[in-house]
Write a protein that holds these residues in place. Sequence first.
Motif, PDB file in Angstrom:
ATOM      1  N   THR A  40       4.956  -5.305   1.341  1.00  0.00           N
ATOM      2  CA  THR A  40       5.282  -6.582   2.021  1.00  0.00           C
ATOM      3  C   THR A  40       6.587  -6.844   1.959  1.00  0.00           C
ATOM      4  O   THR A  40       7.399  -7.546   2.854  1.00  0.00           O
ATOM      5  CB  THR A  40       4.188  -7.644   1.482  1.00  0.00           C
ATOM      6  N   GLU A  43       8.766  -5.108   4.343  1.00  0.00           N
ATOM      7  CA  GLU A  43       8.662  -6.012   5.804  1.00  0.00           C
ATOM      8  C   GLU A  43       9.701  -7.024   5.975  1.00  0.00           C
ATOM      9  O   GLU A  43      10.062  -7.416   6.893  1.00  0.00           O
ATOM     10  CB  GLU A  43       7.275  -6.202   5.778  1.00  0.00           C
ATOM     11  N   ILE A  44       9.541  -8.026   4.680  1.00  0.00           N
ATOM     12  CA  ILE A  44      10.104  -9.228   4.986  1.00  0.00           C
ATOM     13  C   ILE A  44      11.514  -8.772   5.073  1.00  0.00           C
ATOM     14  O   ILE A  44      12.371  -9.764   5.828  1.00  0.00           O
ATOM     15  CB  ILE A  44       9.793 -10.081   3.638  1.00  0.00           C
ATOM     16  N   ALA A  47      12.549  -7.728   8.286  1.00  0.00           N
ATOM     17  CA  ALA A  47      12.526  -8.810   9.375  1.00  0.00           C
ATOM     18  C   ALA A  47      13.645  -9.857   9.041  1.00  0.00           C
ATOM     19  O   ALA A  47      14.357 -10.395  10.332  1.00  0.00           O
ATOM     20  CB  ALA A  47      11.318  -9.998   9.143  1.00  0.00           C
ATOM     21  N   TYR A  51      16.685 -10.383  11.882  1.00  0.00           N
ATOM     22  CA  TYR A  51      17.202 -11.800  12.261  1.00  0.00           C
ATOM     23  C   TYR A  51      18.444 -12.203  12.472  1.00  0.00           C
ATOM     24  O   TYR A  51      18.934 -12.836  13.267  1.00  0.00           O
ATOM     25  CB  TYR A  51      16.160 -12.796  11.568  1.00  0.00           C
ATOM     26  N   ARG A  61      12.017  -1.618  14.891  1.00  0.00           N
ATOM     27  CA  ARG A  61      11.501  -2.580  13.609  1.00  0.00           C
ATOM     28  C   ARG A  61      10.060  -2.296  14.076  1.00  0.00           C
ATOM     29  O   ARG A  61       9.247  -2.381  13.043  1.00  0.00           O
ATOM     30  CB  ARG A  61      12.181  -3.672  14.263  1.00  0.00           C
ATOM     31  N   ASN A  62       9.458  -2.626  15.189  1.00  0.00           N
ATOM     32  CA  ASN A  62       8.035  -2.901  15.259  1.00  0.00           C
ATOM     33  C   ASN A  62       7.369  -1.549  14.924  1.00  0.00           C
ATOM     34  O   ASN A  62       6.211  -1.665  14.430  1.00  0.00           O
ATOM     35  CB  ASN A  62       7.952  -3.120  16.957  1.00  0.00           C
ATOM     36  N   PHE A  65       7.258  -1.905  11.411  1.00  0.00           N
ATOM     37  CA  PHE A  65       6.154  -2.754  10.847  1.00  0.00           C
ATOM     38  C   PHE A  65       4.749  -2.403  10.940  1.00  0.00           C
ATOM     39  O   PHE A  65       3.809  -2.399  10.101  1.00  0.00           O
ATOM     40  CB  PHE A  65       6.121  -4.176  11.714  1.00  0.00           C
ATOM     41  N   LYS A  72      -0.650  -0.274   4.265  1.00  0.00           N
ATOM     42  CA  LYS A  72      -1.299  -1.165   3.511  1.00  0.00           C
ATOM     43  C   LYS A  72      -2.555  -1.273   3.694  1.00  0.00           C
ATOM     44  O   LYS A  72      -3.565  -1.462   2.603  1.00  0.00           O
ATOM     45  CB  LYS A  72      -0.816  -2.827   3.868  1.00  0.00           C
TER      46      LYS A  72
ATOM     47  N   ASN B  60      10.438 -16.239  13.745  1.00  0.00           N
ATOM     48  CA  ASN B  60      11.503 -16.778  12.897  1.00  0.00           C
ATOM     49  C   ASN B  60      11.950 -18.156  13.038  1.00  0.00           C
ATOM     50  O   ASN B  60      12.214 -18.951  12.010  1.00  0.00           O
ATOM     51  CB  ASN B  60      12.594 -15.720  12.866  1.00  0.00           C
ATOM     52  N   GLU B  61      11.642 -18.521  14.355  1.00  0.00           N
ATOM     53  CA  GLU B  61      11.924 -19.894  14.586  1.00  0.00           C
ATOM     54  C   GLU B  61      10.941 -20.766  14.520  1.00  0.00           C
ATOM     55  O   GLU B  61      11.047 -21.938  14.265  1.00  0.00           O
ATOM     56  CB  GLU B  61      12.561 -19.863  15.989  1.00  0.00           C
ATOM     57  N   LYS B  72      16.211 -24.329   6.503  1.00  0.00           N
ATOM     58  CA  LYS B  72      15.494 -23.484   7.431  1.00  0.00           C
ATOM     59  C   LYS B  72      15.329 -21.994   6.672  1.00  0.00           C
ATOM     60  O   LYS B  72      16.149 -21.465   6.097  1.00  0.00           O
ATOM     61  CB  LYS B  72      16.374 -22.944   8.980  1.00  0.00           C
ATOM     62  N   PRO B  74      13.273 -18.856   7.274  1.00  0.00           N
ATOM     63  CA  PRO B  74      12.106 -17.893   8.019  1.00  0.00           C
ATOM     64  C   PRO B  74      11.225 -17.178   7.075  1.00  0.00           C
ATOM     65  O   PRO B  74      11.682 -16.390   6.192  1.00  0.00           O
ATOM     66  CB  PRO B  74      13.048 -16.896   8.774  1.00  0.00           C
ATOM     67  N   LEU B  75       9.850 -17.061   7.421  1.00  0.00           N
ATOM     68  CA  LEU B  75       8.937 -16.391   6.490  1.00  0.00           C
ATOM     69  C   LEU B  75       8.933 -16.299   5.190  1.00  0.00           C
ATOM     70  O   LEU B  75       7.847 -15.657   4.700  1.00  0.00           O
ATOM     71  CB  LEU B  75       9.257 -14.710   6.935  1.00  0.00           C
ATOM     72  N   SER B  79       5.190 -15.681   3.285  1.00  0.00           N
ATOM     73  CA  SER B  79       5.466 -14.568   2.241  1.00  0.00           C
ATOM     74  C   SER B  79       4.510 -14.949   0.959  1.00  0.00           C
ATOM     75  O   SER B  79       3.709 -14.240   0.412  1.00  0.00           O
ATOM     76  CB  SER B  79       6.566 -14.037   2.071  1.00  0.00           C
ATOM     77  N   PHE B 220      -0.823 -11.083   9.822  1.00  0.00           N
ATOM     78  CA  PHE B 220       0.509 -11.166   9.288  1.00  0.00           C
ATOM     79  C   PHE B 220       1.635 -10.450  10.076  1.00  0.00           C
ATOM     80  O   PHE B 220       2.457 -11.063  10.632  1.00  0.00           O
ATOM     81  CB  PHE B 220       0.672 -10.868   7.902  1.00  0.00           C
ATOM     82  N   LEU B 225       5.713 -11.206  12.066  1.00  0.00           N
ATOM     83  CA  LEU B 225       6.689 -10.259  11.929  1.00  0.00           C
ATOM     84  C   LEU B 225       6.887  -9.620  13.361  1.00  0.00           C
ATOM     85  O   LEU B 225       8.098  -9.648  13.641  1.00  0.00           O
ATOM     86  CB  LEU B 225       6.092  -9.030  11.162  1.00  0.00           C
ATOM     87  N   LEU B 226       5.967  -9.308  14.119  1.00  0.00           N
ATOM     88  CA  LEU B 226       6.461  -8.750  15.486  1.00  0.00           C
ATOM     89  C   LEU B 226       7.179  -9.601  16.469  1.00  0.00           C
ATOM     90  O   LEU B 226       6.668 -10.822  16.482  1.00  0.00           O
ATOM     91  CB  LEU B 226       5.268  -8.110  16.227  1.00  0.00           C
TER      92      LEU B 226
END
Lengths: 133, 226
Positions: A40, A43-44, A47, A51, A61-62, A65, A72, B60-61, B72, B74-75, B79, B220, B225-226
């Motif tokens: 996890t 993954e974060i 991300a 970003y 990336r996808n 994921f 998991k 993320n927004e 701000k 994000p996530l 988590s 999740f 994430l996607l």
Amino acid sequence: MEMEQQATFTQVTLEDESAHAFDSTVARIWRVFWILLIVTLVEIALATVHYFFGVPPVLLRNVIFLSLTLVKAFYIVAEFMHLRHEVKNLILSIMIPLLLFIWFITAFLTDGNSWRMDRERRAVQVEQVTPAP
Amino acid sequence: MSTLTSTQKVNWKGGVSPYNVSYGKLMMWFFLMSDAFTFGAFLISYGTTRLSASYWPDPNEVFDKAPFINAKLPLVFVSIMTFILIMSSVTMVLAVHAGHLRKRKEVAKWLSLTILGGILFLSCQAYEWTHLIEGGTTISHNMFGPIVNGHHTPGPAAFGSFFFTITGFHGGHVFSGVLINTIVLINVLKGTYDKRGHYEMVEKVGLYWHFVDLVWVFVFTCFYLL
């Protein structure tokens, strides 16, 4: 009869458990916990990196994921839900019907994608027919 | 002949379960399989709609707030929610394990922690929903569209409807899990399973609880994430 049977099942499990040392089962549970937590966190992190810096590209990336999600899912079902340690008949009876998801996902996502392409093609055609003043 | 065979040899001639599990556990497995298809259908329809749209909000927004912190992030909050749910799954496994060893107090301890984790998760979800709804996101409207001339425009309405339906359906599962766990905890404390001679009921609710965790893993990924 049913009660008797249930008692026998528990007896078997009880012997199974005491065959291993108490600690080894608990250690295995915590090992799975750490795997789930680390996956996890990865993954974060991915991300966040995507970003702020835009790498890796969205498609890669996808894929990462989704693969990590399946990792998991495997650990939760196999270890926490104990499916890995059940008899083969039970594993197959649960897993084979889930194969339907392969076609389910393929067909529907393709459908959604073709809708978008169709819509975008129409938008382009409209622009060509009526040029902006 | 009628003794239960261990993992490999399986008896289909009657009198014993060829699956080597009790009727109750087998039916829980089949129920969970059908529930997997329900959630699968939800998530796949979400994916289809999302792929058919030329614009979709960036998670993320959308999910960038955490309580007590005015920045701000994000996530970060989601988590924490994920961690709570994984943790409650671990305490559930430990409860099942203690049940195998028939340690009543241990079962009660781990099961209580699992219930606490479930309640914490639901509280986090309540915060997240409240935050989104106050920000103008409903099942028919949201302001996460593309920014035109420095102003936010309405985003695809399907975003809100899928988000609230799917996380709501998952939250409903967590809620019923908390209720069932509480009933089982009361029975543990009353000594019902000691009288019965086994703690199989804890295993059954354990299966359900792990499934709820499993669904969250997919929710999740698909929403945040996607």
